[in-house]
Design a protein around this motif. Structure first.
Motif, PDB file in Angstrom:
ATOM      1  N   UNK A 263       4.494   0.880  -2.020  1.00  0.00           N
ATOM      2  CA  UNK A 263       5.308   2.093  -2.051  1.00  0.00           C
ATOM      3  C   UNK A 263       4.726   3.130  -3.006  1.00  0.00           C
ATOM      4  N   UNK A 264       4.053   2.675  -4.056  1.00  0.00           N
ATOM      5  CA  UNK A 264       3.391   3.624  -4.945  1.00  0.00           C
ATOM      6  C   UNK A 264       2.271   4.341  -4.190  1.00  0.00           C
ATOM      7  N   UNK A 265       1.515   3.586  -3.402  1.00  0.00           N
ATOM      8  CA  UNK A 265       0.448   4.202  -2.608  1.00  0.00           C
ATOM      9  C   UNK A 265       1.024   5.151  -1.560  1.00  0.00           C
ATOM     10  N   UNK A 266       2.175   4.797  -1.035  1.00  0.00           N
ATOM     11  CA  UNK A 266       2.832   5.690  -0.067  1.00  0.00           C
ATOM     12  C   UNK A 266       3.214   7.004  -0.744  1.00  0.00           C
ATOM     13  N   UNK A 267       3.684   6.929  -1.981  1.00  0.00           N
ATOM     14  CA  UNK A 267       4.015   8.150  -2.724  1.00  0.00           C
ATOM     15  C   UNK A 267       2.767   8.994  -2.955  1.00  0.00           C
ATOM     16  N   UNK A 268       1.649   8.337  -3.269  1.00  0.00           N
ATOM     17  CA  UNK A 268       0.390   9.078  -3.470  1.00  0.00           C
ATOM     18  C   UNK A 268      -0.022   9.803  -2.178  1.00  0.00           C
ATOM     19  N   UNK A 269       0.135   9.119  -1.046  1.00  0.00           N
ATOM     20  CA  UNK A 269      -0.225   9.723   0.230  1.00  0.00           C
ATOM     21  C   UNK A 269       0.661  10.937   0.525  1.00  0.00           C
ATOM     22  N   UNK A 270       1.953  10.807   0.229  1.00  0.00           N
ATOM     23  CA  UNK A 270       2.870  11.937   0.416  1.00  0.00           C
ATOM     24  C   UNK A 270       2.463  13.113  -0.464  1.00  0.00           C
TER      25      UNK A 270
END
Length: 379
Positions: A263-270
């Protein structure tokens, strides 16, 4: 003159008592059944939150006046109708369907008609309704009301499938309440048995009841994930990043570092997508009506900084937890080596591999000797 002085002193004492009273009372119309009743709420200015846990739970509550140590704000988070049993956080209670896709008749059907016509619903609601709703509410009563609010919302399909964010929010706050009880020996001794019995009894008719902190945290994740994937509740990029990072934080609290990292990586992608959008917006010609205003561009820049700061904060927590985990495993591995009385690296490696220690830990405590081949001597 003496009587007048006594009257003044009595009035002063009354005013002082009122100023010390942390509660306010108000007559409220229930948004579901329409009956008027009294609600109590805390004077929020008397209670200041300080610090926060990984999942954003306030760590301490500062009381701004003496004599309020026995008052716990989390107990009074929910409002409750004594007539139809409708229960919700104050903000939702006062206007439960503001900007909502849920129609009033659906909420009334779930709360009123289900209670009247379905014995299993009636049983759960009765079990989760405190005998009194007043200033003397306890942590156990608060658990009842949090569970009741979640149960009622889950009876409305649109809340579950189209607006699940509040179920996630209630479940998270319920987890915080369980944590407070577990952290206090007196509260744990006083309420644990009653909570366990309540949950076991309710489970017959509500199998997925979140009866402890872990299950409440997992429920909050489930409904927050539903919010992200199947609804239009989230209205901005920053709100989406905030929710993704909250899910990451809850996974960290559950010590699930792998899921937290996803989910941290998902936030970075966003954030990357947001910055690309901002970059394209800057390149739009000034005479193009699609060009964002200076104020809008400034707000986008501020939002980007805020998202980056929140991401860095979660990354820092994750790094600390990962290091703590490595330190703990190193300590445990050293204890095993010492107990086994091993000295040779090969023997140590065999022991740690057999006991499934991470390769990283094994290589720190028993580095492999690099064998030099024929060409190694000429390097």
């Amino acid at each position: 003159m003496k009587d007048k002085d006594n009257g003044t002193q009595t009035e002063d004492a009354k005013n002082q008592s009122e100023s010390q009273n942390p509660f306010l009372r108000a007559n409220i119309i229930c948004p579901v059944c329409g009956m008027e009743h009294e609600q109590i709420k805390l004077k929020s200015r008397l209670f200041v939150k300080q610090g926060r846990d990984i999942d954003l739970k306030p760590l301490t509550i500062l009381r701004k006046k003496k004599g309020l140590q026995h008052i716990h704000p989390q107990i009074f988070f929910m409002w409750h109708c004594p007539f139809c049993h409708y229960t919700a956080a104050r903000s939702e209670y006062e206007d439960p369907l503001k900007d909502s896709v849920v129609r009033p008749e659906k909420l009334k059907k779930a709360v009123i008609l289900s209670y009247k016509n379905d014995p299993s619903v009636q049983k759960v609601v009765d079990l989760l309704t405190p005998p009194e709703y007043d200033e003397n509410m306890t942590h156990f009563n608060a658990v009842q009301l949090y569970l009741l609010a979640i149960f009622q919302m889950q009876m409305v399909d649109d809340f579950v499938n189209k607006e699940p964010i509040n179920i996630g929010r209630y479940a998270l706050r319920l987890a915080w309440l369980f944590r407070d009880i577990e952290a206090s020996e007196s509260l744990k001794k006083k309420f644990t048995t009653d909570i366990q019995f309540l949950v076991q009894t309710v489970q017959d008719d509500w199998p997925e009841v979140p009866g402890d902190e872990k299950r409440a945290l997992q429920m909050s994740i489930d409904f927050y994930e539903k919010t992200l994937t199947g609804t239009s509740t989230i209205k901005s990029d920053q709100a989406e990043v905030d929710l993704v990072l909250l899910i990451s934080r809850i996974y960290l609290k559950l010590n699930e570092l792998g899921d937290a990292r996803k989910y941290l990586e998902r936030a970075r992608e966003l954030l990357r997508n947001f910055e690309n959008t901002r970059k394209k917006a800057r390149s739009i010609p000034d005479d193009d009506p699609k060009k964002p205003t200076l104020g809008e561009m400034s707000q986008m820049a501020a939002d980007g900084r805020k998202m980056r700061r929140y991401i860095d904060e979660v990354q820092g927590i994750m790094d600390d937890m990962r290091q703590d985990k490595i330190d703990d495993e190193l300590t445990r591995a050293k204890e095993r080596i010492e107990k086994a009385g091993l000295k040779k690296a090969d023997d140590i490696r065999k022991l740690l591999e057999k006991e499934h220690f991470q390769p990283k830990i094994i290589n720190i405590l028993a580095p492999q000797t690099k064998k030099k081949g024929l060409f190694g001597f000429f390097k």
